[in-house]
Design a protein around this motif. Structure first.
Motif, short mmCIF file in Angstrom:
data_model
loop_
_atom_site.label_atom_id
_atom_site.label_comp_id
_atom_site.label_asym_id
_atom_site.label_seq_id
_atom_site.Cartn_x
_atom_site.Cartn_y
_atom_site.Cartn_z
N VAL A 35 0.84 -1.21 0.00
CA VAL A 35 0.00 0.00 0.00
C VAL A 35 0.87 1.25 0.00
O VAL A 35 0.56 2.22 -0.71
CB VAL A 35 -0.98 -0.02 1.19
N TRP A 36 1.95 1.26 0.76
CA TRP A 36 2.86 2.41 0.73
C TRP A 36 3.42 2.61 -0.67
O TRP A 36 3.56 3.73 -1.14
CB TRP A 36 3.99 2.23 1.73
N GLY A 37 3.75 1.51 -1.32
CA GLY A 37 4.23 1.61 -2.69
C GLY A 37 3.19 2.21 -3.63
O GLY A 37 3.51 3.09 -4.44
N TRP A 38 1.96 1.74 -3.53
CA TRP A 38 0.89 2.29 -4.36
C TRP A 38 0.64 3.76 -4.05
O TRP A 38 0.39 4.56 -4.96
CB TRP A 38 -0.40 1.49 -4.20
N LEU A 39 0.71 4.14 -2.78
CA LEU A 39 0.54 5.55 -2.43
C LEU A 39 1.65 6.40 -3.04
O LEU A 39 1.41 7.51 -3.52
CB LEU A 39 0.50 5.73 -0.91
N PHE A 40 2.86 5.88 -3.03
CA PHE A 40 3.98 6.59 -3.64
C PHE A 40 3.76 6.74 -5.15
O PHE A 40 3.94 7.83 -5.71
CB PHE A 40 5.29 5.86 -3.36
N VAL A 41 3.34 5.67 -5.80
CA VAL A 41 3.11 5.71 -7.26
C VAL A 41 1.98 6.68 -7.60
O VAL A 41 2.11 7.49 -8.53
CB VAL A 41 2.81 4.29 -7.79
N LEU A 42 0.88 6.62 -6.86
CA LEU A 42 -0.24 7.52 -7.13
C LEU A 42 0.15 8.98 -6.87
O LEU A 42 -0.29 9.88 -7.60
CB LEU A 42 -1.45 7.12 -6.29
N PHE A 66 -6.68 10.50 -8.57
CA PHE A 66 -5.56 10.00 -7.77
C PHE A 66 -5.78 10.26 -6.29
O PHE A 66 -5.43 9.43 -5.45
CB PHE A 66 -4.25 10.64 -8.24
N MET A 67 -6.38 11.41 -5.96
CA MET A 67 -6.67 11.73 -4.57
C MET A 67 -7.65 10.73 -3.97
O MET A 67 -7.46 10.22 -2.86
CB MET A 67 -7.23 13.14 -4.45
N MET A 68 -8.71 10.41 -4.71
CA MET A 68 -9.71 9.47 -4.21
C MET A 68 -9.14 8.05 -4.08
O MET A 68 -9.46 7.33 -3.13
CB MET A 68 -10.95 9.46 -5.12
N LEU A 69 -8.30 7.65 -5.03
CA LEU A 69 -7.66 6.33 -4.93
C LEU A 69 -6.76 6.25 -3.70
O LEU A 69 -6.77 5.24 -2.98
CB LEU A 69 -6.87 6.04 -6.20
N LYS A 70 -5.99 7.30 -3.45
CA LYS A 70 -5.12 7.31 -2.28
C LYS A 70 -5.95 7.30 -0.99
O LYS A 70 -5.62 6.56 -0.05
CB LYS A 70 -4.20 8.52 -2.30
N ALA A 71 -7.01 8.09 -0.95
CA ALA A 71 -7.86 8.12 0.24
C ALA A 71 -8.51 6.76 0.46
O ALA A 71 -8.61 6.29 1.60
CB ALA A 71 -8.92 9.21 0.10
N GLY A 72 -8.94 6.11 -0.60
CA GLY A 72 -9.54 4.79 -0.47
C GLY A 72 -8.56 3.76 0.06
O GLY A 72 -8.92 2.93 0.91
N LEU A 73 -7.32 3.80 -0.42
CA LEU A 73 -6.31 2.88 0.11
C LEU A 73 -6.04 3.13 1.58
O LEU A 73 -5.92 2.19 2.38
CB LEU A 73 -5.01 3.03 -0.69
N ILE A 74 -5.94 4.39 1.95
CA ILE A 74 -5.65 4.72 3.35
C ILE A 74 -6.80 4.27 4.25
O ILE A 74 -6.58 3.66 5.30
CB ILE A 74 -5.39 6.23 3.50
N VAL A 75 -8.02 4.54 3.84
CA VAL A 75 -9.17 4.13 4.65
C VAL A 75 -9.27 2.62 4.73
O VAL A 75 -9.52 2.05 5.79
CB VAL A 75 -10.47 4.76 4.09
N ALA A 76 -9.08 1.94 3.60
CA ALA A 76 -9.26 0.49 3.58
C ALA A 76 -8.19 -0.24 4.39
O ALA A 76 -8.51 -1.16 5.14
CB ALA A 76 -9.25 -0.01 2.14
N VAL A 77 -6.94 0.17 4.27
CA VAL A 77 -5.87 -0.60 4.88
C VAL A 77 -5.43 -0.02 6.22
O VAL A 77 -5.45 -0.70 7.24
CB VAL A 77 -4.67 -0.73 3.92
N PHE A 78 -5.05 1.26 6.25
CA PHE A 78 -4.50 1.82 7.47
C PHE A 78 -5.57 2.08 8.53
O PHE A 78 -5.26 2.09 9.72
CB PHE A 78 -3.72 3.10 7.18
N MET A 79 -6.81 2.30 8.12
CA MET A 79 -7.89 2.44 9.10
C MET A 79 -8.62 1.11 9.29
O MET A 79 -9.63 1.05 9.98
CB MET A 79 -8.86 3.53 8.65
N HIS A 80 -8.13 0.04 8.66
CA HIS A 80 -8.64 -1.32 8.80
C HIS A 80 -10.10 -1.48 8.40
O HIS A 80 -10.79 -2.35 8.90
CB HIS A 80 -8.44 -1.82 10.24
#
Length: 123
Positions: A35-42, A66-80
């Motif tokens: 996920v960190w890698g994807w956030l870096f790429v986005l 890109f903003m919505m994709l990053k927010a979705g990744l953060i909510v899905a993974v880091f906020m569990h």
């Protein structure tokens, strides 16, 4: 109680076994690194949009995507949220979506109001 401890009460042993075998949800670190890698790429793509010089609606559409994709990744993974119950996910995610819908309605209404004012109050 002292006799139970001295004689090795099987009930106390079973209670201890129950506590020690509780299942805790652990996620492998690989998930977080991916996920960190994807956030870096986005983020790189988002900055690349400005670096290339894309203008107009395409620029803002790409940045928002890109903003919505990053927010979705953060909510899905880091906020569990990906591992939560569906009811909890709905309770957290639906109110902001409803707010976005209402903001869209207000934007459409503001255009109508501005057009009405320009039509009827213009000199």
């Amino acid at each position: 109680m002292a006799e139970a401890v001295v004689h090795g009460d099987s009930h106390a042993h079973q209670a201890h076994a129950t506590v020690s075998t509780e299942v805790h949800q652990q996620h492998p670190l690989k998930v977080y690194f991916v996920v960190w890698g994807w956030l870096f790429v986005l983020s790189a793509f988002s900055y690349l949009v400005d670096y290339i010089g894309i203008q107009g609606h395409l620029r803002w559409s790409l940045i928002l995507l890109f903003m919505m994709l990053k927010a979705g990744l953060i909510v899905a993974v880091f906020m569990h949220m990906a591992w939560e119950r569906l009811a909890l996910a709905y309770a957290i995610l639906l109110p902001p979506l409803a707010i976005l819908v209402f903001v869209g309605i207000m934007v459409a209404e503001s255009d109508y109001t501005l057009l009405s004012r320009l039509t009827f109050f213009a000199q």
